[in-house]
Write a protein that holds these residues in place. Structure first.
Motif: not given
Length: 480
Positions: A133, A137, A166-169, A176, A404
């Motif tokens: 993921r 990103c 976007t990965c949201g990690r 992010c 996320e």
């Protein structure tokens, strides 16, 4: 290209990280890393930072460990050399591209400098991460056109890209993570401010645990989580909830790495319905400290030293928190809890993003292996968590968005231009072009965008105004 294969775990018995002797398996408790005290002393005396300070002429090629490193007892499991060895020409290309790209230049705007660093780190992350993921990103389009948006925040123009994955990690992605932590910090500051305005009190608790170079990060994280769970369960905690009016907590977990290995710790905001008298406060601290030590012992960990393993201080609105904590704050309590990405580690220690940056600068295999261990240990863990029901009490009028969802929000308020996919694919391959575009748009809008594209020899044929983008038959999604 650096190989992104993770360290492969085997079912063989563990071995001493210093001399390689086989260790007996343990069913519970703190995993052993050394066969005897002599090896443990040798590991504590070894300092990985000394290798990095030798300079580029002594830096080993990425993915290869010398016999000297093994002799110094580096405290992480070693990967097979063939799993990390890239072709010789790829090594040189990688070093040329990333070397010295991750240091701040004196005199630059700190906000701009941090953003440049985050974008450079995200480019590097795509090459080394084992998390699919994260590889897409800010790279892969999720719409026909990539929007360039601009808004205003704190009196500054802020630009950003829309229509990208976007990965949201929060643990792994520099871009992010910053976006999520800014929002979480604002939420914490708002919620705690409302609570104190309503007559409540807040207490800032820091818990940590002893650590050695050979301790695996996953084991340390598990010990931290399980020992804190012990503190919060049982009759003692239920009594404290009634005596002190405990409403809930906000917990943020952080981690650094230094000469003594991984150092996970947690900052916890405990909210009470009333203030406490001095004798009540002292009694509470003693009870928490005793349970924390017992919890560490229950999970097979050393209890550490009183006064260090657990620290509790009151929060005062408008003054941040106690002096020893306030000195590292930039904007207040919310940032101290949420903005782990903005903090500098203590001398001799590094944050995870610092480890990633050091790998970009020096291409040491030790650093990329530390990063892979960090990726695996943080998988599925919460970085910032509100106790059940607390959000509804403090923020009933606000949406509780996931990480996320926050990361996917557009940064700007209005689109000033759209890029065709083929134009974006050209831009994303030019080092520094993304940041140059955002900064030019923030200074000069549409004209600044065109000037940057000319500088980088990118055709403006794939760039459209919002009006052109909305007009049928005016847009070419692919070049003619």
């Amino acid at each position: 290209m650096v190989s992104t294969e993770p360290v492969i775990e085997t079912t063989d018995n563990p071995s001493c990280v210093v001399c390689g002797s086989e260790l007996p398996r343990q069913k519970k408790g703190r995993p052993r890393r050394y066969c005897n005290p002599a090896c443990a002393r040798r590991a504590r005396q070894a300092s990985p930072s000394n290798q990095a300070s030798e300079g580029p002429s002594h830096t080993p090629a990425p993915g290869r460990r010398g016999a000297e490193a093994r002799g110094q007892g580096v405290g992480i499991e070693q990967a097979p050399s063939d799993a990390l060895d890239p072709p010789a020409d790829a090594v040189e290309d990688f070093r040329t591209r990333y070397y010295a790209n991750f240091a701040s230049t004196p005199g630059q705007d700190p906000i701009s400098t941090r953003r440049k660093l985050r974008y450079r780190l995200r480019h590097l992350l795509r090459e080394v991460t084992t998390v699919n993921r994260c590889k897409g990103c800010g790279w892969e389009p999720i719409a026909n056109g990539i929007a360039i948006k601009m808004g205003t925040k704190d009196g500054r123009n802020t630009a950003g890209f829309g229509g990208l994955e976007t990965c949201g990690r929060i643990w792994l992605c520099p871009v992010c993570s910053a976006k999520i932590r800014v929002r979480r910090g604002d939420q914490i500051a708002e919620g705690v401010g409302r609570h104190i305005d309503g007559g409540g009190s807040a207490w800032f608790l820091t818990i940590t645990l002893p650590h050695e170079k050979g301790d695996a990060l996953k084991d340390s994280f598990d010990a931290l989580t399980q020992a804190w769970r012990y503190v919060k369960t049982g009759r003692a905690y239920q009594d404290e909830k009634k005596w002190f009016g405990i409403l809930g907590e906000i917990k943020a977990v952080e981690v650094t790495h230094g000469d003594n290995g991984w150092h996970p710790h947690a900052h916890i905001l405990i909210l009470t319905s009333r203030n406490l008298e001095f004798d009540e406060f002292c009694s509470w601290v003693a009870r928490l400290d005793a349970r924390w030590a017992k919890g560490l012992a229950k999970v097979g960990w050393s209890t550490g030293r009183p006064g260090i393993r657990l620290v509790l201080v009151p929060v005062e609105k408008g003054k941040g928190i106690a002096a020893y904590v306030a000195k590292v704050q930039e904007k207040g309590l919310g940032n101290e809890i949420a903005r782990a990405d903005m903090k500098d580690a203590r001398p001799g220690n590094r944050t995870p993003f610092g480890i990633l940056a050091d790998f970009g600068n020096h291409a040491l295999a030790d650093d990329v292996e530390l990063w892979w261990e960090y990726e695996q240990a943080t998988a599925g863990r919460s970085a910032i968590r509100w106790s059940p029901g607390l959000w509804a009490k403090l923020m009933p009028d606000a949406d509780d968005l996931s990480d996320e969802e926050i990361a996917a929000e557009d940064e700007g308020s209005a689109a000033i231009a759209y890029l065709a996919p083929w134009t974006w694919r050209r831009i994303r391959t030019i080092p520094g072009a993304e940041i140059a575009i955002l900064e030019a748009v923030e200074r000069s809008g549409w004209e600044g965008l065109l000037r940057v594209l000319i500088r980088y020899r990118v055709s403006a044929a794939g760039v459209y105004t919002p009006e052109e983008w909305a007009t049928p038959n005016e847009v070419e999604l692919e070049p003619l």
